[in-house]
Design an enzyme around this catalytic site. Structure first.
Site, short mmCIF file in Angstrom:
data_model
loop_
_atom_site.label_atom_id
_atom_site.label_comp_id
_atom_site.label_asym_id
_atom_site.label_seq_id
_atom_site.Cartn_x
_atom_site.Cartn_y
_atom_site.Cartn_z
N PHE A 174 2.99 -43.25 -31.47
CA PHE A 174 2.57 -43.73 -30.41
C PHE A 174 2.84 -42.55 -29.27
CE2 PHE A 174 7.14 -44.68 -30.01
CZ PHE A 174 7.29 -44.68 -28.59
N LYS A 175 3.92 -41.73 -29.42
CA LYS A 175 4.19 -40.79 -28.69
C LYS A 175 3.07 -39.86 -28.17
CE LYS A 175 8.65 -41.83 -28.63
NZ LYS A 175 9.76 -41.00 -29.01
#
Length: 486
Positions: free
Chosen positions: A123-124
């Protein structure tokens, strides 16, 4: 839009100014002087927007000193199907962060929001790809250079390095805890051979790495001389980029603004769920924000008791959801600032007490530091904890029932989400990463390997380039100086 420090002793600054800087000069974290509000009419319009157009609408409320035409171009350069190409449901590719209904129970829905479709499968990437383009844009405007100094427990580092590799005027110095990441995470970072990427494995845990980043950031003379910036979620732009997918998740899960949803967020450093807090403060109809921790349960303890008790390095567990092996949540200070009515002096005193006494107590009990825990409910926060046995059971359960394979951190989220379902309210679990990044535990749970997207088949076999260093601030500064030429 002006930004102020959580510790109240730094002058207000613009978005572009704080973009490159990280911590405020007084050691605090930047937040908007006031949260911009979103109206129901805006939400109605936003329902029909593509992800990049939604990102533009959200970001222009915060980055008011960037010309709108430039900001529009930046988000459309960032959020493309080519960059976020690992969508597992092809018909949803254009949405960037598609929702999947997992199960319905007692009048509530449990959904999963896919956030791991970017180049590093975590998700980063959702924020880091934007940050890379913002950095490059701003540095070109200023004819400047930037040396990024960051810390990772697993996913931030690779997302930052993949976003910054080859970017003009940018070098990345990334700290990670030596031998504390999964084999895939380690290889994803250490196999990069780009000359502007420097990986440093620190003999310690993530909190030690994070402490070193803060120590360097607080050395203002060194920071200025070496042009130090940060990509950790202490950087405001990282957090605000994550606000966008809360709006996307809500708008995808509802049909009217009268409905509310809850979000469960696997939480270690509090950056991801802090973005949810900001979205809620902007007016997004969020019922609850559920912080899901692993065995390192500092945040769960606070949201149950009002006591924030940081663990020492020796007390921080090395778990099978290693990106959450954190006992000092740096973004937590942003929420505490709001919880205390934006009293910078009190925030400064409390977090100085964290450094000297290891925590603070807002329970209101005799001898505590305050009674603000009584106000937690108005911010919608609740929490829960998941263990290794829990995540194995959850991975097995979802695979058996729904032919759905999830990673270990997302499993922590699903386990805790199920404990906080409310009839009539959809619960959205934010996905953390693709299961391939934690194949050792997937094999333990399911007796088989996780599928890998194309290009990652044999990543562990690639040559690796990294330095092993001790927790020595001065040696770290010397290493940076030696490799910047400044």
């Amino acid at each position: 839009m002006q930004y102020i420090s959580t510790r109240g002793a730094s002058a207000p600054q613009s978005f572009s100014h704080i973009l490159l800087g990280g911590l405020a000069p007084d050691g605090g974290l930047y937040l908007p002087a006031e949260y911009p509000q979103v109206t129901g009419a805006e939400l109605d319009v936003w329902r029909t927007l593509s992800y990049p157009d939604l990102a533009f609408e959200v970001l222009k409320k915060f980055a008011t000193d960037i010309p709108e035409a430039d900001l529009h171009a930046l988000v459309h350069k960032t959020y493309t199907a080519d960059v976020y190409r690992n969508v597992r449901h092809g018909e949803e590719a254009a949405r960037i962060t598609p929702l999947r209904l997992v199960e319905e129970k007692d009048g509530s829905k449990l959904m999963l929001q896919a956030l791991s479709n970017g180049p590093t499968l975590a998700f980063k990437d959702m924020a880091m790809q934007l940050l890379g383009n913002l950095f490059e844009y701003t540095l070109a405007k200023q004819h400047a250079e930037l040396n990024i100094f960051g810390a990772t427990s697993g996913d931030t580092g690779s997302a930052a390095e993949y976003a910054m590799r080859g970017k003009k005027g940018i070098r990345v110095f990334m700290l990670s805890p030596h031998k504390k990441m999964s084999a895939f995470q380690t290889a994803q970072m250490f196999s990069l051979q780009d000359p502007n990427i420097f990986n440093i494995a620190v003999d310690g845990v993530f909190d030690d790495c994070q402490d070193m980043v803060k120590a360097v950031s607080n050395d203002h003379a060194f920071k200025q001389q070496q042009k130090i910036g940060t990509v950790n979620s202490i950087n405001w732009a990282r957090v605000v980029a994550q606000v966008i997918y809360y709006f996307r998740g809500y708008l995808s899960a509802t049909t009217s603004n009268e409905q509310k949803v809850s979000f469960t967020v696997p939480s270690g450093n509090f950056g991801n769920i802090c973005a949810g807090h900001i979205a809620r403060m902007m007016g997004l109809p969020i019922h609850q924000l559920v912080a899901a921790t692993n065995e390192n349960d500092v945040l769960d303890e606070f949201f149950r008791t009002g006591v924030y008790r940081v663990r020492k390095s020796a007390e921080t567990y090395h778990t099978t959801s290693p990106s959450m092996d954190i006992s000092k949540a740096s973004n937590f200070e942003r929420f505490v600032f709001d919880l205390l009515g934006r009293d910078g002096a009190r925030v400064r005193a409390l977090f100085q007490k964290v450094e000297t006494h290891g925590g603070f107590d807002l329970s209101g009990k005799p001898g505590s530091d305050g009674d603000e825990f009584k106000n937690i409910a108005q911010f919608g926060f609740v929490s829960g904890k998941s263990t290794h046995a829990d995540r194995l059971a959850t991975i097995r359960d979802l695979h058996a029932k729904y032919d759905l394979m999830i990673d270990t951190h997302t499993a922590d989220g699903v386990k805790v989400a199920r404990e906080h379902l409310t009839p009539g309210i959809t619960m959205i679990v934010l996905e953390t990463a693709l299961p391939a990044k934690f194949n050792e535990t997937i094999r333990e749970a399911l007796g088989r390997d996780a599928e890998r997207p194309a290009g990652f088949e044999n990543i562990e076999d690639l040559p690796q380039r990294f330095e092993v260093m001790t927790k020595d601030i001065e040696k770290m500064k010397a290493f940076i100086t030696a490799h910047t030429g400044l």
